[in-house]
Design an enzyme around this catalytic site. Structure first.
Site, short mmCIF file in Angstrom:
data_model
loop_
_atom_site.label_atom_id
_atom_site.label_comp_id
_atom_site.label_asym_id
_atom_site.label_seq_id
_atom_site.Cartn_x
_atom_site.Cartn_y
_atom_site.Cartn_z
N HIS A 20 75.38 37.41 35.02
CA HIS A 20 74.66 36.43 36.00
C HIS A 20 75.80 35.18 36.25
O HIS A 20 76.00 34.70 37.12
CB HIS A 20 73.48 35.96 35.40
CG HIS A 20 72.33 37.00 35.11
ND1 HIS A 20 71.66 37.52 36.22
CD2 HIS A 20 72.22 37.90 34.05
CE1 HIS A 20 70.80 38.29 35.40
NE2 HIS A 20 71.13 38.79 34.20
N ASP A 118 68.87 32.68 39.77
CA ASP A 118 68.91 34.15 40.22
C ASP A 118 67.26 34.36 40.19
O ASP A 118 66.65 33.66 39.58
CB ASP A 118 69.65 34.81 39.18
CG ASP A 118 69.65 34.61 37.92
OD1 ASP A 118 68.38 34.72 37.43
OD2 ASP A 118 70.54 34.40 36.87
N HIS A 359 79.55 52.96 37.50
CA HIS A 359 78.09 52.54 37.41
C HIS A 359 77.33 52.27 38.45
O HIS A 359 76.13 52.09 38.62
CB HIS A 359 77.85 52.21 36.00
CG HIS A 359 78.20 50.36 36.09
ND1 HIS A 359 79.59 49.93 36.63
CD2 HIS A 359 77.57 49.59 35.95
CE1 HIS A 359 79.60 48.79 36.65
NE2 HIS A 359 78.50 48.38 36.50
N SER A 364 80.71 45.39 40.94
CA SER A 364 81.70 46.48 41.11
C SER A 364 81.74 47.26 42.32
O SER A 364 82.68 47.52 42.85
CB SER A 364 81.34 47.23 39.83
OG SER A 364 81.64 46.80 38.61
N ALA A 382 68.94 49.50 35.75
CA ALA A 382 68.72 48.53 36.86
C ALA A 382 68.66 49.01 38.23
O ALA A 382 67.71 49.83 38.37
CB ALA A 382 69.95 47.52 36.53
#
Length: 475
Positions: A20, A118, A359, A364, A382
């Site tokens: 985050h 967030d 992942h 990424s 997630a």
């Protein structure tokens, strides 16, 4: 008038954790460097890890914005459950931080015009109201956002567990979501995490003044158009959805080369597959073994960032204990096994890298796209399964295994096939070309006059207007 006091001032309050913090540091840098903002990032944490401290130090060198670290929270006397899930623990931590955040804002000489949090930080938005600030919620990507916002409707319409549904979950105007791709909080409706997920979904679209998405218009046009224009969304989403991406970490070109980058310098163009599962991604012992054999059988060059399984058993934390006997010796001229930290942005930006087994965390994924690197998707948790599906089916910059890695161990033969396809076959070249097209599109969005640049310019104007309102209100 003082030059600094005439600039719009925005407060960024990420929830705890590196995943985050880093995107907020990137956003703060962009707002200050390219949009004439002042910015302060407020770090909320029960303790600051060495990695966080390093990220904070690098983000403020040179010093473009301020960082305030709130006093560590006393979680022993709070509602925070140290063993809780992300969707239960982080909102509780942010709720506990409201008092110290309020004190930090009161001590500022200038009053911020806006607060950005967030989705785990919506519990601090009432503090923004107290100081007459605009309130924005920052999220990663548009399609998972649509699922989050629509989840309270699905909660009423769908009977039983989502994973047991026979048909994809329909979201108005958006690509349907396969039951097996639902985000982790939706995998068990009896878990407190699900209740928190539904609550956040019902609040995020009404409590803020807008939702900021780290994507760009040409990357996710279908989901963005649906949330803005589809009639069914009018009762669900009461605030604008803005795009400001792709916001990624800049590569440290001036940093020492080190072993990994030095090794890459000696490899042929687009010949190396990079394998990494993020800071929290861990494979099972069996999957590590199959991955090793797959890489060896492929005969391709590789950089593999790998950590011991979370359940160590009798083998301890030595990664070599989980690799096939002789693997390191047989592949010493083909690849590197990295058991600590690796400079991911510098690796992906290197001309020798031809693919990324990832992942599919959003950060990424953007880093891979913005370096023109195609992917093998390996989602773990997630919203990564949704991102993986988007990368494969819509953006066409990735391939995936026949069955989700979370469901079963992917065998060495399939891993070998996927690595070969990405690095040396025509399909890989086609995906590489598509990734480079998206890279150009993302660069255009961030350039002056581009969609994301214009969004942040609009945000600056809204902050300037609110600053004037604050001054009038205080007289």
């Amino acid at each position: 008038m003082d030059e600094m006091s005439s600039k719009p001032f925005v407060l960024l309050v990420p929830s705890p954790g590196m995943g985050h913090l880093i995107p907020f540091l990137e956003l703060a840098n962009c707002l200050v460097a390219h949009h004439n903002f002042q910015a302060t990032v407020v770090v909320v944490s029960s303790n600051t890890s060495p990695a966080q401290s390093q990220a904070i130090q690098s983000a403020t060198t040179p010093k473009l914005f301020d960082i305030i670290e709130l006093p560590p929270l006393d979680t022993t006397s709070s509602q925070v459950n140290a063993a809780g899930s992300v969707f239960t623990q982080l909102p509780a931590i942010m709720l506990e931080a409201r008092s110290s955040l309020r004190s930090a804002i009161s001590a500022m000489k200038l009053k911020p015009a806006a607060m950005i949090v967030d989705l785990f930080g919506i519990s601090v938005l009432p503090v923004a109201d107290e100081f007459q600030m605009l309130k924005y919620v920052r999220v990663s990507c548009a399609w998972p956002l649509a699922l989050l916002l629509y989840a309270p409707i699905l909660d009423k319409e769908v009977e039983g567990e989502y994973l047991d549904q026979k048909e994809p979950l329909k979201i108005p105007g958006c690509k349907p979501v396969r039951p097996e791709d639902v985000v982790k909080p939706m995998m068990n409706r009896k878990d407190p995490e699900y209740e928190s997920f539904i609550r956040i979904g019902s609040e995020i679209g009404v409590m803020s003044d807008g939702i900021l998405v780290n994507t760009w218009e040409d990357l996710e046009p279908t989901s963005l158009k649906a949330m803005r224009e589809d009639p069914e969304w009018k009762q669900i989403l009461k605030v604008p959805v803005y795009t400001f991406g792709p916001m990624i970490r800049p590569g440290g070109s001036s940093s020492p080369r080190g072993e990994v980058l030095g090794w890459l310098d000696m490899q042929p163009n687009a010949s190396v597959i990079y394998i990494s599962f993020g800071s929290g991604g861990v494979l099972s012992a069996d999957q590590i073994t199959e991955m090793a054999w797959g890489l060896e059988f492929s005969s391709q060059r590789f950089i593999w960032v790998v950590h011991p399984p979370s359940k160590d058993g009798d083998k301890g934390n030595d990664i070599s204990a989980y690799l096939p006997q002789g693997f390191m010796a047989r592949t010493h001229d083909k690849g590197l096994v990295v058991t600590t930290w690796a400079p991911q942005m510098e690796i992906l930006a290197h001309s020798s890298v031809g693919g990324f087994l990832s992942h599919c965390g959003w950060n990424s994924s953007l880093e891979s796209i913005m370096n023109g690197v195609p992917m093998i998707t390996w989602p773990l948790y997630a919203e990564q399964k949704m991102v993986a599906t988007m990368l494969v089916e819509e953006l066409k910059v990735a391939i995936r295994s026949k069955v989700l890695p979370a469901k079963r161990v992917v065998g060495r033969e399939e891993i070998e096939m996927m690595v070969r396809m990405i690095v040396e076959e025509k399909e890989g070249d086609e995906m590489r070309g598509r990734a480079k097209e998206l890279k150009k599109s993302g660069e255009t969005a961030l350039s002056e006059g581009g969609s994301s640049f214009n969004t942040l310019s609009e945000l600056a104007k809204l902050c300037e207007i609110n600053t004037q309102r604050q001054k009038v209100g205080s007289t």
